[in-house]
Scaffold this active site. Structure first.
Site, short mmCIF file in Angstrom:
data_model
loop_
_atom_site.label_atom_id
_atom_site.label_comp_id
_atom_site.label_asym_id
_atom_site.label_seq_id
_atom_site.Cartn_x
_atom_site.Cartn_y
_atom_site.Cartn_z
N HIS A 138 -4.85 -2.72 -0.67
CA HIS A 138 -4.36 -4.15 0.01
C HIS A 138 -5.31 -4.70 -1.11
O HIS A 138 -5.83 -3.92 -1.81
CB HIS A 138 -5.89 -3.79 1.36
CG HIS A 138 -4.86 -3.59 2.26
ND1 HIS A 138 -4.68 -4.26 3.56
CD2 HIS A 138 -4.74 -2.69 2.45
CE1 HIS A 138 -4.10 -4.25 4.38
NE2 HIS A 138 -4.19 -2.64 4.14
N ASN B 240 -0.84 -5.08 -0.42
CA ASN B 240 -0.76 -5.20 1.75
C ASN B 240 -1.68 -7.08 0.33
O ASN B 240 -2.33 -6.68 0.46
CB ASN B 240 -1.48 -5.03 2.38
CG ASN B 240 -0.31 -4.18 3.20
OD1 ASN B 240 0.40 -5.02 3.54
ND2 ASN B 240 -0.76 -3.11 2.78
N GLN C 34 6.72 -3.41 12.36
CA GLN C 34 6.59 -2.31 12.54
C GLN C 34 7.35 -1.18 13.32
O GLN C 34 7.61 -1.61 14.51
CB GLN C 34 5.26 -1.43 11.82
CG GLN C 34 4.58 -2.25 10.48
CD GLN C 34 3.39 -3.64 10.35
OE1 GLN C 34 3.43 -3.69 11.42
NE2 GLN C 34 3.88 -4.03 9.12
N ASN D 24 1.04 -8.57 16.18
CA ASN D 24 1.53 -7.31 15.55
C ASN D 24 2.34 -6.75 16.53
O ASN D 24 1.83 -5.96 16.78
CB ASN D 24 0.12 -7.12 14.54
CG ASN D 24 0.71 -5.71 13.28
OD1 ASN D 24 -0.03 -5.25 12.66
ND2 ASN D 24 1.98 -6.33 12.80
N GLY E 257 -5.43 -4.37 7.15
CA GLY E 257 -6.03 -5.70 6.10
C GLY E 257 -7.23 -6.23 6.14
O GLY E 257 -8.16 -6.48 5.66
N CYS F 192 -3.21 -7.81 10.64
CA CYS F 192 -3.07 -6.76 10.05
C CYS F 192 -4.22 -6.12 10.36
O CYS F 192 -5.46 -6.62 9.61
CB CYS F 192 -3.18 -7.07 8.42
SG CYS F 192 -2.52 -5.89 7.78
N GLU G 106 1.70 -8.85 4.06
CA GLU G 106 1.86 -8.14 4.39
C GLU G 106 2.83 -7.26 3.29
O GLU G 106 4.46 -7.76 3.64
CB GLU G 106 2.35 -6.37 5.89
CG GLU G 106 1.75 -7.45 7.19
CD GLU G 106 1.03 -6.59 7.66
OE1 GLU G 106 2.11 -5.54 8.27
OE2 GLU G 106 0.30 -7.09 9.03
N ASN H 223 8.24 -0.38 8.22
CA ASN H 223 8.12 -2.08 8.08
C ASN H 223 9.13 -2.99 8.49
O ASN H 223 10.25 -1.83 8.29
CB ASN H 223 7.11 -2.08 6.67
CG ASN H 223 6.62 -1.98 6.23
OD1 ASN H 223 5.20 -2.84 6.49
ND2 ASN H 223 5.90 -1.91 5.02
N CYS I 94 -0.75 2.16 9.87
CA CYS I 94 -0.76 0.71 10.23
C CYS I 94 -2.36 1.10 11.93
O CYS I 94 -2.05 1.87 12.59
CB CYS I 94 0.60 0.75 11.11
SG CYS I 94 0.93 -0.42 12.26
N GLY I 95 -2.19 0.29 11.63
CA GLY I 95 -4.54 0.38 12.42
C GLY I 95 -4.04 -0.33 13.73
O GLY I 95 -4.33 0.47 14.18
N1 LIG Z 1 0.25 -4.49 10.28
C1 LIG Z 1 -0.24 -2.94 10.16
C2 LIG Z 1 -0.37 -2.85 8.29
C3 LIG Z 1 0.77 -2.26 8.00
C4 LIG Z 1 1.13 -1.71 7.06
C5 LIG Z 1 2.08 -2.16 5.80
N2 LIG Z 1 2.69 -3.59 6.52
C6 LIG Z 1 1.99 -1.43 4.54
O1 LIG Z 1 1.09 -1.35 4.47
O2 LIG Z 1 3.21 -1.47 3.69
C7 LIG Z 1 -2.12 -2.54 10.19
O3 LIG Z 1 -2.16 -3.80 10.70
O4 LIG Z 1 -2.26 -2.63 9.58
#
Ligand SMILES: N[C@H](CCC[C@H](N)C(=O)O)C(=O)O
Length: 287
Positions: free
Chosen positions: A172, A203, A46, A13, A233, A230, A221, A66, A75-76
């Protein structure tokens, strides 16, 4: 304006990371989108912007954009890249930092063995927390406060999928599939992402339960399409699986881009996300 950046990834990611702690970086959504574009720009899932904190007791503020230029709450995988970035850049000497985001505070930690664990805060499940428009669905389904029937209009006909709704600050919708490799991510991902019942989009997670301690996960996403991993996620999928009685913490999460680990003790306990963070290259560009 010249913009210096660092390209990083967490389990595939990928991120553009910008240090705005000295000089603020205020761009339009179109300008963020152009930077994230894989043909006309640098390219990333991102963009992470490191700023001075506003909230007392925090070390940094963390803004997330994004691939489509939309600013989001959390964003984890990015949180792990964040702590590696501020450490490598000498912006902090702490190995555990408090970072304020659009919705809440997270605490990434550099472990002695070089791995990184992030306290992602507690999950939330009320439809209003995503937000999700539950009107007409009669509140939580009978006897099951984990999954919702989501009618999805297909190109031909319609299908009802059962999704678990989890907010990790960002929204999510997670469904269980028999096999992640053959899950209908390309078809259903965008239909769920932009479903009318998610006013701020969502997501969409597709989780294969390998055993009670291991899942395979793909995520379409919001604002970025399918990514190789993610983090939020992964947190949402593990929390959903534990609530549905399918998983026991901690859980190994196999994403297409690498391995993550998620632990959650239930209730209001925080979710802990562990995994890699890699610096790929430094660069500068004009915006
Ligand atoms: N890749 C990110 C997620 C980004 C979240 C984004 N896609 C949103 O919530 O719109 C993660 O590692 O958490």
């Amino acid at each position: 304006m010249k913009l210096t950046f660092t390209k990083m990834h967490g389990a595939g990611n990928d991120f553009i990371v910008v240090d705005a702690t000295t000089n603020p970086v205020e761009l339009s959504a179109a300008q963020w989108q152009r930077l994230a574009d894989r043909r006309f720009g640098i390219g990333a899932d991102q963009i992470l912007v490191v700023e001075k904190p506003v909230t007392a007791g925090c070390d940094f503020k963390y803004r997330i954009f994004n691939n489509d230029g939309s600013e989001v709450e959390q964003c984890g995988n990015g949180a792990r890249a964040f702590v590696k970035f501020v450490t490598e850049k000498g912006l902090t000497s702490k190995d555990s930092i408090r970072v304020e985001t659009m919705k809440g505070i997270i605490s990434p930690r550099l472990e002695a063995d070089g791995s990184i664990t992030v306290d992602m805060g507690a999950p939330r499940f009320d439809p209003a927390d995503l937000p999700f428009d539950a009107a007409g669905l009669g509140g939580w389904p009978e006897g099951d406060d984990t999954t919702w029937p989501l009618p999805v209009k297909l190109a031909v006909g319609a299908k009802t999928v059962f999704v678990s709704l989890v907010s990790m600050g960002n929204p999510h919708a997670v469904q269980v599939v028999a096999d992640a490799d053959t899950a209908p991510v390309e078809e259903m991902g965008p239909l769920i992402e932009r479903h009318a019942r998610f006013p701020k989009r969502v997501n969409a997670g597709f989780m294969q339960v390998v055993d009670r301690g291991h899942i395979r996960l793909r995520v379409y996403e919001r604002g970025s399409g399918e990514t190789l991993a993610c983090g939020t996620g992964a947190c949402a999928a593990v929390v959903a699986g534990i609530r549905r009685g399918l998983l026991d913490s901690p859980v190994r999460v196999s994403a297409r881009g690498g391995e993550l680990s998620v632990a959650w003790a239930g209730g209001d306990a925080p979710v802990y996300l562990s995994g890699p963070a890699v610096t790929v290259f430094e660069g500068e560009t004009e915006v």
